[in-house]
Every structure is written in structure tokens, then in C-alpha cells.
Design an enzyme around this catalytic site. Structure first.
Site, PDB file in Angstrom:
ATOM      1  N   GLY A 175       0.822  -1.210   0.000  1.00  0.00           N
ATOM      2  CA  GLY A 175       0.000   0.000   0.000  1.00  0.00           C
ATOM      3  C   GLY A 175       0.858   1.262   0.000  1.00  0.00           C
ATOM      4  O   GLY A 175       0.544   2.241  -0.673  1.00  0.00           O
ATOM      5  N   GLU A 221      -6.896  -0.247   1.436  1.00  0.00           N
ATOM      6  CA  GLU A 221      -7.491  -1.251   2.319  1.00  0.00           C
ATOM      7  C   GLU A 221      -6.374  -2.246   2.622  1.00  0.00           C
ATOM      8  O   GLU A 221      -6.080  -3.125   1.815  1.00  0.00           O
ATOM      9  CB  GLU A 221      -8.667  -1.962   1.629  1.00  0.00           C
ATOM     10  CG  GLU A 221      -9.819  -1.059   1.249  1.00  0.00           C
ATOM     11  CD  GLU A 221     -10.662  -0.630   2.435  1.00  0.00           C
ATOM     12  OE1 GLU A 221     -10.448  -1.157   3.541  1.00  0.00           O
ATOM     13  OE2 GLU A 221     -11.516   0.250   2.258  1.00  0.00           O
ATOM     14  N   CYS A 242      -8.254 -10.481   6.159  1.00  0.00           N
ATOM     15  CA  CYS A 242      -7.769  -9.202   6.684  1.00  0.00           C
ATOM     16  C   CYS A 242      -8.448  -8.879   8.004  1.00  0.00           C
ATOM     17  O   CYS A 242      -7.824  -8.322   8.896  1.00  0.00           O
ATOM     18  CB  CYS A 242      -7.981  -8.088   5.672  1.00  0.00           C
ATOM     19  SG  CYS A 242      -9.674  -7.968   5.073  1.00  0.00           S
TER      20      CYS A 242
HETATM   21  P1  NDP Z   1       0.014  -7.726  -1.645  1.00  0.00           P
HETATM   22  O1  NDP Z   1       0.228  -6.405  -1.033  1.00  0.00           O
HETATM   23  O2  NDP Z   1       1.172  -8.608  -1.821  1.00  0.00           O
HETATM   24  O3  NDP Z   1      -0.627  -7.576  -3.106  1.00  0.00           O
HETATM   25  C1  NDP Z   1      -1.860  -6.906  -3.305  1.00  0.00           C
HETATM   26  C2  NDP Z   1      -1.980  -6.533  -4.779  1.00  0.00           C
HETATM   27  O4  NDP Z   1      -1.009  -5.536  -5.091  1.00  0.00           O
HETATM   28  C3  NDP Z   1      -1.716  -7.696  -5.727  1.00  0.00           C
HETATM   29  O5  NDP Z   1      -2.573  -7.595  -6.845  1.00  0.00           O
HETATM   30  C4  NDP Z   1      -0.274  -7.448  -6.117  1.00  0.00           C
HETATM   31  O6  NDP Z   1       0.077  -8.036  -7.330  1.00  0.00           O
HETATM   32  C5  NDP Z   1      -0.270  -5.942  -6.234  1.00  0.00           C
HETATM   33  N1  NDP Z   1       1.051  -5.324  -6.195  1.00  0.00           N
HETATM   34  C6  NDP Z   1       2.226  -5.856  -5.755  1.00  0.00           C
HETATM   35  N2  NDP Z   1       3.218  -4.937  -5.866  1.00  0.00           N
HETATM   36  C7  NDP Z   1       2.656  -3.818  -6.368  1.00  0.00           C
HETATM   37  C8  NDP Z   1       3.148  -2.523  -6.696  1.00  0.00           C
HETATM   38  N3  NDP Z   1       4.423  -2.185  -6.511  1.00  0.00           N
HETATM   39  N4  NDP Z   1       2.290  -1.614  -7.184  1.00  0.00           N
HETATM   40  C9  NDP Z   1       0.981  -1.915  -7.355  1.00  0.00           C
HETATM   41  N5  NDP Z   1       0.454  -3.122  -7.071  1.00  0.00           N
HETATM   42  C10 NDP Z   1       1.281  -4.061  -6.577  1.00  0.00           C
HETATM   43  O7  NDP Z   1      -1.132  -8.425  -0.795  1.00  0.00           O
HETATM   44  P2  NDP Z   1      -1.697  -9.895  -0.917  1.00  0.00           P
HETATM   45  O8  NDP Z   1      -2.194 -10.136  -2.290  1.00  0.00           O
HETATM   46  O9  NDP Z   1      -0.676 -10.838  -0.351  1.00  0.00           O
HETATM   47  O10 NDP Z   1      -2.961  -9.828   0.043  1.00  0.00           O
HETATM   48  C11 NDP Z   1      -2.907 -10.071   1.417  1.00  0.00           C
HETATM   49  C12 NDP Z   1      -2.949  -8.743   2.167  1.00  0.00           C
HETATM   50  O11 NDP Z   1      -4.129  -8.060   1.823  1.00  0.00           O
HETATM   51  C13 NDP Z   1      -3.010  -8.934   3.672  1.00  0.00           C
HETATM   52  O12 NDP Z   1      -2.163  -8.019   4.301  1.00  0.00           O
HETATM   53  C14 NDP Z   1      -4.466  -8.626   3.989  1.00  0.00           C
HETATM   54  O13 NDP Z   1      -4.664  -8.189   5.304  1.00  0.00           O
HETATM   55  C15 NDP Z   1      -4.762  -7.584   2.983  1.00  0.00           C
HETATM   56  N6  NDP Z   1      -6.193  -7.466   2.764  1.00  0.00           N
HETATM   57  C16 NDP Z   1      -6.844  -6.360   3.217  1.00  0.00           C
HETATM   58  C17 NDP Z   1      -8.199  -6.250   3.087  1.00  0.00           C
HETATM   59  C18 NDP Z   1      -8.917  -5.030   3.533  1.00  0.00           C
HETATM   60  O14 NDP Z   1     -10.056  -4.824   3.104  1.00  0.00           O
HETATM   61  N7  NDP Z   1      -8.357  -4.179   4.362  1.00  0.00           N
HETATM   62  C19 NDP Z   1      -8.995  -7.312   2.479  1.00  0.00           C
HETATM   63  C20 NDP Z   1      -8.217  -8.424   2.013  1.00  0.00           C
HETATM   64  C21 NDP Z   1      -6.861  -8.470   2.160  1.00  0.00           C
HETATM   65  P3  NDP Z   1       0.801  -9.458  -7.322  1.00  0.00           P
HETATM   66  O15 NDP Z   1      -0.123 -10.395  -6.579  1.00  0.00           O
HETATM   67  O16 NDP Z   1       0.909  -9.777  -8.736  1.00  0.00           O
HETATM   68  O17 NDP Z   1       2.120  -9.271  -6.608  1.00  0.00           O
END
Ligand code: NDP
Length: 524
Positions: A240, A257, A291
Site C-alpha cells: 500500500g 485497504e 484481513c
Molecule cells: P500484496 O500487497 O502482496 O498484493 C496486493 C496486490 O497488489 C496484488 O494484486 C499485487 O500483485 C499488487 N502489487 C504488488 N506490488 C505492487 C506494486 N508495486 N504496485 C501496485 N500493485 C502491486 O497483498 P496480498 O495479495 O498478499 O494480500 C494479502 C494482504 O491483503 C493482507 O495483508 C491482507 O490483510 C490484505 N487485505 C486487506 C483487506 C482489507 O479490506 N483491508 C482485504 C483483504 C486483504 P501481485 O499479486 O501480482 O504481486
């Protein structure tokens, strides 16, 4: 109005991604089944040029979509809802294969997303349409309105843990507010993302209002720099921050989020059985990869031992295994196994005890439920997001101590309170975006409620009226109905204007309190 075509042809092997800009085959990546290690499907790695092209197409589509009436958009979104509902089992199976989650978890997730889509489609007009507001005493000669207009193109970046419910919290609300969307799903769940876009095309074939770009983190980073009007990011706090930094380059607004470390407070007057049942489900459903999952529990000393007994007994009945009847699926992201293993080891090294599970609970793919007690408050298992089927339980002398410990964390996403008589009073003291009383995660299933966090859990809101307005800008309009008694905005005004204004201000505001007559009539 668009007719929804029958969806007999929706098969995962038919999933097509947005083609590369120049039509040439580009690099690809595989999505894997975490239960078996098998390849589920192969998807393109969309480049920055591909992403820009998708956003360009979305901008055209946004003009058409944003020009429709609320009713016309609702009709199309509800047609999509019908497609999703009729093919729920197919989507659940694809989610099962891409994330490993049990069909029951997938089905519940889709059901909630469908409910949110319905709410967003049918309530957008009520919350976004032009409405008149009181102009106030000073501007009584004016008529005043506010309305909420679509931003244009919204980039949605989603995680893998809830690959339908979570991104749909942004997608459905952004679409209902009149925006086009370009969605980058997680690299672990690209097929689910493609499926959503494909079914949307069945309901809305006219223009590419919802597109999907697939790839790794770089594709998400490209979306942040592709001139979208807002980025709705759901994922880890660390990513994020990277998303925000990239968006800052172009002053692109963001919704973040991010992660959580949700606590449950069990007061002395709680229904202990219900609390233990809810804690176990909140900690272990979706293999703890939630999350707003339960990660730590603070229990009043008067009911602590009873609570722990019930929790331990129930937790011993739950297992994670390869069979179809497994309560808990595998850990979707292999590298998360090290994080879970590390948190358990740290807790045990520092004096904690595992009443269920423990160091051996972490296998090659599956993690068994783990209940930890006597864990120091500054250990990783209490402070950092574990994202596995583990939970820490601590005894507290009072609810006040439980609230203090809950609020000491850097995250502030969700929370839960179990208390028969003090639920609301305790909930209001917790620094988190959402709290459920006497149930876990109920707030996420109420479409009219905003969803989002504070602190390291991010900012901005999806769901509810706030979630619709998150994807709009407020437009204020005034119209002069008659000439003002005091012509304030003219150089050609009588000499005593300032004196009269000062007299009016003294009358209206000089007492420094609300005028009872005015207070009673206030609308805004
Ligand atoms: P990540 O932060 O690893 O990835 C989230 C998304 O961001 C993926 O699509 C990822 O792509 C993409 N991404 C990665 N690097 C970049 C970048 N530099 N710039 C832009 N986008 C990028 O999270 P996870 O997928 O592992 O998800 C788990 C996390 O999400 C947990 O921390 C969880 O708590 C949180 N979460 C929060 C929620 C909320 O509503 N607050 C709900 C659900 C989950 P790629 O997968 O291709 O790396």
C-alpha cells in the site's frame, strides 16, 4: 437494454485476457492450485503499454457509462448480478482451484459480493443524485445543491485471499457510481479476475466498462501510473505504501485497504460458548487468511479459563488436510508459511505455550489450528499480521485493560466484542474502522455499512454510501434566487454594509452557542 446471453460457454479454458497492445504474444505466467501444485491456467503479463491501452479504452467507455441514468446502470449491473448468481458454483470452483479455499468458503464469499452488488446498483441514485441543501442564514437568497459525479476511470488492485468479495467492494461501488474500471487481480488469482470481467461482458457487451489486466506487481505499479482517476488498492500495508508513492507522482487519489490484527474482547458477561465458537471460526476460516480475521483475544479473568477450555476443545475438532471435507484449506501463498512458522516460534521462544497446534502445526501446504497463550504483547504473534489459522489468547483484569491492549496495535481494521450488556459501550472505545458485537465480521456483510480501517490498516472506505462516494467527486452548485439584502460580493455596495454584516454576525454567532430556534431547524 442489453439482454443477458446464456452462459453455457463460460469455461475456465475460454478465459481470455485483454490482448497486448500490439497484438503480439507477450510473456505469460501460470496460476497454480495450492492444494496440488498443478497449473490452473496461463495468463499474459500485461506491460505498462498494455495497461495504458486498457485505461484508454476505459476512458471512452466511461463517457458512455457515466452518461447513462442511474436506472440504466442499475439495470445492467443487476443483469450481471444474475449471471454471477446463476454461475455461482462455477466461480466457486475456480476460486477453490486458484486459492485452495474450501467450496463453502468460496460460496459464502460470492454470496456476500452479490449482495453488495445488488445494494450498490440499487442505492447509488439515492446517495449520489443531486439534492438541495440549506444555504444558511447568510446566503438565504441562494438555492444550493450537492451531487456526486463519477471520477472517470478507477484502477482496482486486489489481493488473492478474497479474490471476489474484496475487489468487488471497489468494483461494484465504482461501477454503480458511474465509473469504468480496470482491475488488476493478484497474480495468485488472475483467472477469477478474468472470470469477473468476462461475465460482466456478457451483461454489458456494448463497451469495455470493466477490463482486467493480469501480471505481477509491475502490472499493478503500471496501473498506478496509467493516468487513472483513482486507485482502489487492497493488499498488504507494505505494498500500500508503494502504491501511494507511485500515485503521488501524478496526484492520483487512493483508497488503501490494508492489513489488520483484529482483536476480540470477551467481557465477564459474555456468552462464553458463543464467543469461543466465533473466535475459532474468525481465526481459522479461510485458513486464517482474512484481513479482518481474529488474530488475538483478550478475555476477562472471570471467564478466561472457561473460554480457553471451550476454545481448545472446539479447536481440536478442526483440521486442515487435502480431503474435500477439510474445514481449512491450504495456505495459498507458499512464502506465508515462513511468516506463520516464525510467529509461532517467536511466541514459544518468549515464554508462550501452544494449547493446540504449535511448532509442528505448519506443514508444507497446510497449517493446523494453533491456540497460543502467555504470549508477550510485543511479540510478532501479537503485533504483526500472521495470516494463518493461529490465535493468541490473553487474560485481562478488566475490559478497560482489554481495550487498551486492543488499541495499542498499529493496525485498526476490524474488532469484535462479546458482552451481553456492555457491547456498544465497549465497541465505541475501540480504535478500529469496524466492530461487531456478539458475532464476528458481521459488519462486512451489511452493505449499508462502510468498510475500511485506520492506522496501518489504511484509509478510505468501500461499501455503503461512503463506499459509493469514495468513487465520486462532490459537485456543489448554487443559484441566486433573488438579490441579497446585503450585496457582499460587489464593490458597488452601500457604505454601511460592513456595519450591518457585523450586527447580523453578532446576532447569529455572538453568543457562542447554538440559537435554539436555529438549532431546531438545522437540516445539514
Ligand atoms: P500484496 O500487497 O502482496 O498484493 C496486493 C496486490 O497488489 C496484488 O494484486 C499485487 O500483485 C499488487 N502489487 C504488488 N506490488 C505492487 C506494486 N508495486 N504496485 C501496485 N500493485 C502491486 O497483498 P496480498 O495479495 O498478499 O494480500 C494479502 C494482504 O491483503 C493482507 O495483508 C491482507 O490483510 C490484505 N487485505 C486487506 C483487506 C482489507 O479490506 N483491508 C482485504 C483483504 C486483504 P501481485 O499479486 O501480482 O504481486
Amino acid at each position: 437494454m442489453t439482454q443477458t446471453a446464456p452462459l453455457a460457454a463460460v469455461q475456465p479454458e475460454n478465459l481470455t485476457a485483454t490482448p497486448p497492445a500490439d497484438g503480439a504474444p507477450g510473456p505469460t505466467f501460470d496460476s497454480m492450485n495450492p492444494r496440488t501444485g498443478d497449473v490452473v491456467d496461463t495468463h499474459p503479463v500485461h506491460s505498462a503499454e498494455d495497461v495504458e491501452a486498457a485505461v484508454g479504452r476505459a476512458r471512452e467507455a466511461a463517457r458512455w457509462w457515466g452518461g447513462l441514468t442511474f436506472d440504466e446502470r442499475a439495470e445492467r449491473l443487476l443483469a450481471w448480478k444474475g449471471v454471477l448468481t446463476r454461475h455461482l458454483a462455477q466461480l466457486a470452483d475456480l476460486m477453490h482451484r486458484e486459492t485452495g479455499k474450501p467450496h463453502a468458503d468460496a460460496t459464502m464469499e460470492i454470496a456476500l459480493a452479490i449482495d453488495h452488488l445488488h445494494w450498490a446498483a440499487t442505492k447509488a441514485e439515492k446517495h449520489l443524485k443531486r439534492r438541495s441543501v440549506s444555504p444558511g442564514m447568510l446566503m438565504v437568497n441562494q438555492q444550493a445543491w450537492v451531487e456526486y459525479k463519477p471520477l472517470g476511470v478507477v484502477g482496482v488492485i486486489g489481493p488473492w485471499n478474497y479474490p471476489v468479495f474484496t475487489p468487488m467492494g471497489s468494483i461494484a461501488y465504482a461501477l454503480a457510481a458511474g465509473n469504468a474500471v480496470v482491475f488488476k487481480p493478484s497474480e495468485y488469482t488472475p483467472g477469477v479476475g478474468e472470470w469477473l470481467a468476462m461475465t460482466f461482458r456478457q451483461a454489458v457487451p456494448d463497451h469495455p466498462v470493466l477490463q482486467v489486466v493480469t501480471g505481477l506487481g509491475e502490472t499493478g505499479a503500471a496501473l498506478c501510473r496509467a493516468d487513472v482517476d483513482k486507485v482502489a488498492f487492497t493488499g498488504s500495508t507494505a505494498t500500500g505504501k508503494r502504491v501511494m508513492a507511485a500515485c503521488a507522482e501524478t496526484l492520483t487519489p487512493v483508497v488503501i485497504e490494508a492489513g489488520g490484527k483484529d482483536a476480540v474482547i470477551v467481557a465477564e458477561d459474555a456468552d462464553v460458548d458463543a464467543a469461543a465458537d466465533a473466535v475459532l471460526w474468525g481465526a481459522c476460516s479461510n485458513a486464517g487468511q482474512t484481513c479482518t480475521g481474529v488474530e488475538r483475544v483478550y478475555v476477562h479473568e472471570r471467564v478466561h479459563d472457561e473460554f480457553v477450555d471451550v476454545l481448545v476443545r472446539k479447536a481440536r475438532e478442526i483440521t486442515a488436510h487435502e480431503g474435500a471435507d477439510s474445514h481449512i484449506g491450504p495456505i495459498t501463498m507458499p512464502k506465508q508459511l515462513d511468516v506463520i512458522r516464525g510467529h509461532i516460534a517467536d511466541a514459544l521462544d518468549r515464554g508462550g505455550r501452544a494449547l493446540v497446534g504449535g511448532a509442528d502445526a505448519v506443514g508444507d501446504r497446510f497449517v493446523q489450528p494453533t491456540v497460543l497463550v502467555d504470549v508477550p504483547e510485543d511479540s510478532d504473534a501479537v503485533c504483526e499480521e500472521t495470516f494463518g489459522p493461529t490465535v493468541t489468547v490473553a487474560k485481562v483484569r478488566s475490559v478497560e485493560e482489554a481495550v487498551d491492549r486492543t488499541n495499542a496495535g498499529k493496525y485498526g481494521l476490524g474488532s469484535t466484542v462479546f458482552s451481553r450488556s456492555r457491547g456498544l459501550e465497549i465497541a465505541e472505545q475501540i480504535r478500529s474502522g469496524m466492530t461487531s458485537i456478539n458475532a464476528v465480521i458481521a459488519f462486512a456483510a451489511v452493505p449499508a455499512l462502510p468498510f475500511g480501517g485506520v492506522g496501518d490498516s489504511g484509509f478510505g472506505r468501500i461499501h455503503g454510501p461512503d463506499g459509493l462516494r469514495e468513487f465520486t467527486y462532490a459537485k456543489a452548485i448554487t443559484r441566486q434566487r433573488f438579490k441579497p439584502a446585503l450585496p457582499l460580493t460587489s464593490f458597488d455596495r452601500p457604505d454601511d454594509t460592513d456595519t450591518k454584516l457585523a450586527q447580523i454576525m453578532t446576532m447569529l454567532h455572538g453568543r457562542g452557542t447554538l440559537l435554539p430556534r436555529v438549532a431546531g431547524r438545522r437540516k445539514d
